[in-house]
Structure formats: structure tokens, C-alpha cells
Motif scaffolding. Structure first.
Motif, PDB file in Angstrom:
ATOM      1  N   ARG A 172      56.452  45.866  41.502  1.00 31.38           N
ATOM      2  CA  ARG A 172      56.658  45.025  40.324  1.00 31.38           C
ATOM      3  C   ARG A 172      57.905  44.158  40.513  1.00 31.38           C
ATOM      4  NH1 ARG A 172      55.357  47.858  34.534  1.00 31.38           N
ATOM      5  NH2 ARG A 172      53.300  48.735  35.029  1.00 31.38           N
ATOM      6  N   LYS A 173      57.897  42.984  39.887  1.00 27.24           N
ATOM      7  CA  LYS A 173      59.039  42.081  40.005  1.00 27.24           C
ATOM      8  C   LYS A 173      60.171  42.507  39.069  1.00 27.24           C
ATOM      9  CE  LYS A 173      56.132  38.119  41.225  1.00 27.24           C
ATOM     10  NZ  LYS A 173      55.666  36.762  40.807  1.00 27.24           N
ATOM     11  N   GLU A 174      61.357  42.083  39.411  1.00 29.06           N
ATOM     12  CA  GLU A 174      62.554  42.433  38.649  1.00 29.06           C
ATOM     13  C   GLU A 174      62.455  41.988  37.189  1.00 29.06           C
ATOM     14  OE1 GLU A 174      65.981  44.165  37.762  1.00 29.06           O
ATOM     15  OE2 GLU A 174      65.124  44.274  39.780  1.00 29.06           O
ATOM     16  N   ASP A 199      63.281  41.942  43.929  1.00 31.26           N
ATOM     17  CA  ASP A 199      64.030  40.780  43.465  1.00 31.26           C
ATOM     18  C   ASP A 199      63.575  39.555  44.246  1.00 31.26           C
ATOM     19  OD1 ASP A 199      65.278  40.872  45.962  1.00 31.26           O
ATOM     20  OD2 ASP A 199      67.054  41.890  45.199  1.00 31.26           O
ATOM     21  N   GLU A 200      64.262  38.440  44.076  1.00 29.83           N
ATOM     22  CA  GLU A 200      63.838  37.191  44.714  1.00 29.83           C
ATOM     23  C   GLU A 200      63.832  37.307  46.239  1.00 29.83           C
ATOM     24  OE1 GLU A 200      66.301  34.073  43.250  1.00 29.83           O
ATOM     25  OE2 GLU A 200      65.424  34.095  41.234  1.00 29.83           O
ATOM     26  N   ASN A 201      64.750  38.108  46.791  1.00 30.35           N
ATOM     27  CA  ASN A 201      64.821  38.250  48.248  1.00 30.35           C
ATOM     28  C   ASN A 201      63.653  39.051  48.813  1.00 30.35           C
ATOM     29  OD1 ASN A 201      67.320  36.877  48.389  1.00 30.35           O
ATOM     30  ND2 ASN A 201      68.421  38.761  47.867  1.00 30.35           N
ATOM     31  N   ASP A 202      63.010  39.826  47.958  1.00 30.32           N
ATOM     32  CA  ASP A 202      61.919  40.697  48.417  1.00 30.32           C
ATOM     33  C   ASP A 202      60.537  40.099  48.188  1.00 30.32           C
ATOM     34  OD1 ASP A 202      63.650  42.825  49.185  1.00 30.32           O
ATOM     35  OD2 ASP A 202      63.846  43.392  47.083  1.00 30.32           O
ATOM     36  N   GLU A 203      60.444  39.067  47.372  1.00 32.19           N
ATOM     37  CA  GLU A 203      59.128  38.578  46.957  1.00 32.19           C
ATOM     38  C   GLU A 203      58.313  37.968  48.092  1.00 32.19           C
ATOM     39  OE1 GLU A 203      59.215  36.171  43.472  1.00 32.19           O
ATOM     40  OE2 GLU A 203      60.293  37.668  42.279  1.00 32.19           O
ATOM     41  N   ASN A 204      58.997  37.534  49.163  1.00 30.93           N
ATOM     42  CA  ASN A 204      58.272  36.953  50.289  1.00 30.93           C
ATOM     43  C   ASN A 204      57.922  37.981  51.356  1.00 30.93           C
ATOM     44  OD1 ASN A 204      58.258  34.310  49.243  1.00 30.93           O
ATOM     45  ND2 ASN A 204      60.331  33.934  50.021  1.00 30.93           N
ATOM     46  N   LYS A 211      58.861  48.177  51.016  1.00 27.88           N
ATOM     47  CA  LYS A 211      59.048  49.586  50.681  1.00 27.88           C
ATOM     48  C   LYS A 211      59.685  50.366  51.830  1.00 27.88           C
ATOM     49  CE  LYS A 211      55.726  49.746  46.950  1.00 27.88           C
ATOM     50  NZ  LYS A 211      54.588  50.414  46.311  1.00 27.88           N
ATOM     51  N   ALA A 212      59.350  49.995  53.067  1.00 23.04           N
ATOM     52  CA  ALA A 212      59.987  50.641  54.215  1.00 23.04           C
ATOM     53  C   ALA A 212      61.475  50.312  54.245  1.00 23.04           C
ATOM     54  CB  ALA A 212      59.310  50.199  55.504  1.00 23.04           C
ATOM     55  N   ASP A 213      61.831  49.072  53.921  1.00 23.04           N
ATOM     56  CA  ASP A 213      63.241  48.675  53.884  1.00 23.04           C
ATOM     57  C   ASP A 213      63.996  49.459  52.809  1.00 23.04           C
ATOM     58  OD1 ASP A 213      62.879  46.888  55.939  1.00 23.04           O
ATOM     59  OD2 ASP A 213      62.878  45.094  54.666  1.00 23.04           O
TER      60      ASP A 213
END
Length: 256
Positions: A172-174, A199-204, A211-213
Motif C-alpha cells: 500500500r502507498k504511504e 513511499d515515493e522512492n519505492d513506488e517504481n 519487500k526484500a529491501d
């Protein structure tokens, strides 16, 4: 000779047409191994191969299986399948987890179709038979009306009672944080350690890498991740891996 040849071509064409028709699952004919294939058999096989991760990257449930999948997701069998997963988590906790009880024992939960059910949304949107409309789904999530999955709530509370740090990791998005927290609390979930959303850095990022990160960062912070409970393979694949991972059934949609 020409007439005979033409006649043979017509007969051959007719036989090929009949042979092709035999393979239409809706006609419920015999399969190539002589087995009687019914629509239910076919759709159950499709669902099982989704869970086995043999069928991947599908955008919609096959049209002929939409009714079957809808019935499954609202059936006793779905509840039994899900509860069996939770039972295995409980067996693992009681036999194989050497919890240190030092604040570093952790368990990761996904949210959608792990803690909260999206079945009410999909019931109104074709049980996976229509391509996912992310905007529509997010609008539904903002309403905060997703019911709890009782089997997961049971495990959640068990882990909390053992002193395990519960970490929620969702795609889900922030912007859905407030609605997500309200929804979780309203249906009985409370006391988690952290809630991690994109967040915005993860959306791409693709979901598996995201999830691994997150798991990598948690491990770097000193957490021992004893287990993951999720509904998609993307929730549990990738490095670092937990000591154990458990997947709940979900043939409604695929998240890469």
C-alpha cells in the motif's frame, strides 16, 4: 480423383473441427489421458497451479473460472485452507523457534488478504475477472471497511503474547497510512511494532524488491525475522530470506 480428394479434405476439416471442439473445457469432454475433465476440475487445477507458482503474471482470472473462484473465496474450503496455514505457523512457533525475548525477535505480516480481506471489493468487481483498477481499489481502501481475517488475527495475537515484534510490510502507498491504521485497529489489530508502506522512492520498484529491501533493512537493524505470513509469492521471495515463510491462498490477483 479430384472429387474424391475434395471429399477427403472436407471430411478431414470436419474431423479437425470436432477434435478442436472436444478441447473446449465448457463441453466437459475427456482429456488426453482419458480423464473426465469438468469445468470445476479445470478451475481447481488452475487455482492450485497459481498457489504452486506455476501460473504467474496473470492479469485476470480466466473467464470460465470467475464463478468458481468467487465461490471458493467465500467458501468453507478457503477458510479451512487458510486456517491450516495458521496451524502450521503455530506448530513452527512451538517446536522450532528459539525466541530470545530480547526485543529482537520479529515476524512480518502483509496486510491485504493476510490481515485484512479485499474479498468484499472483488465481490463487486468480478472476482478477479476484470483487470485490476488500482485507483478504484485504493478508493475502497480509504473507506477502511476491510474485514479482519480471523485466522490471521489469532496468529497476530499469539505472537504479540510471546513478545515477538510484529512488523507490517505492505505494498500500500504511504498516502493510505491513516486509513490503514484506522481499519486495522477497528477490526482488532493493535500493538504492532511498525507499519511500513511504500513511499515515493519505492513506488517504481517491483514489489518483490521493495519487500526484500525492507527485510534487509530490518536485519541490518538487528531483528531476527522468524517468519513471514503473506498472500503473494512476492511477499516472501528474495534475499534475505526469513527462517520460515508461510503463504495464504489467494487466486484473485497476481502481484509481481
Amino acid at each position: 480423383m479430384a472429387i474424391n480428394l475434395g471429399f477427403l479434405l472436407v471430411i478431414s476439416s470436419l474431423l479437425l473441427s470436432l477434435s478442436s471442439a472436444d478441447w473446449n473445457i465448457l463441453n466437459q469432454k475427456k482429456g488426453k489421458y482419458g480423464l473426465q475433465i469438468t469445468l470445476k476440475n479445470y478451475c481447481e487445477s488452475w487455482r492450485m497451479n497459481v498457489e504452486l507458482h506455476n501460473i504467474r503474471d496473470f492479469e485476470v482470472v480466466p473467464e470460465e473460472c470467475v464463478d468458481y473462484i468467487g465461490k471458493y473465496m467465500t467458501s468453507t474450503q478457503y477458510k479451512v485452507d487458510s486456517e491450516r496455514t495458521i496451524d502450521e505457523c503455530t506448530v513452527y512457533l512451538s517446536t522450532s523457534c528459539g525466541l530470545k525475548k530480547d526485543g529482537a525477535d520479529a515476524w512480518i505480516f502483509d496486510i491485504d488478504d493476510t490481515l485484512l480481506s479485499t474479498v468484499p471489493y472483488y465481490k463487486k468487481n468480478g472476482y478477479g475477472g476484470r483487470k485490476l483498477n488500482s485507483t478504484s481499489l485504493e478508493e475502497w481502501m480509504k473507506q477502511g471497511k476491510a474485514p479482519a481475517l480471523e485466522h490471521s488475527l489469532k496468529l497476530f495475537n499469539q505472537l504479540k503474547g510471546l513478545g515477538v515484534q510484529i512488523i507490517l510490510v505492505s505494498s500500500r502507498k504511504e498516502c493510505l497510512r491513516s486509513a490503514t491504521i484506522d481499519n486495522l485497529v477497528d477490526v482488532g489489530y493493535h500493538g504492532w511494532k511498525s507499519l511500513i508502506l511504500r513511499d515515493e522512492n519505492d513506488e517504481n520498484k517491483d514489489i518483490q524488491k521493495y519487500k526484500a529491501d525492507v527485510r534487509k533493512q530490518l536485519a541490518n537493524n538487528g531483528y531476527r525475522i522468524w517468519g513471514i505470513l503473506g498472500y503473494q509469492w512476492s511477499s516472501i521471495e528474495g534475499l534475505p530470506t526469513p527462517k520460515r515463510s508461510f503463504k495464504l491462498p489467494n487466486p484473485l490477483y497476481y502481484v509481481a
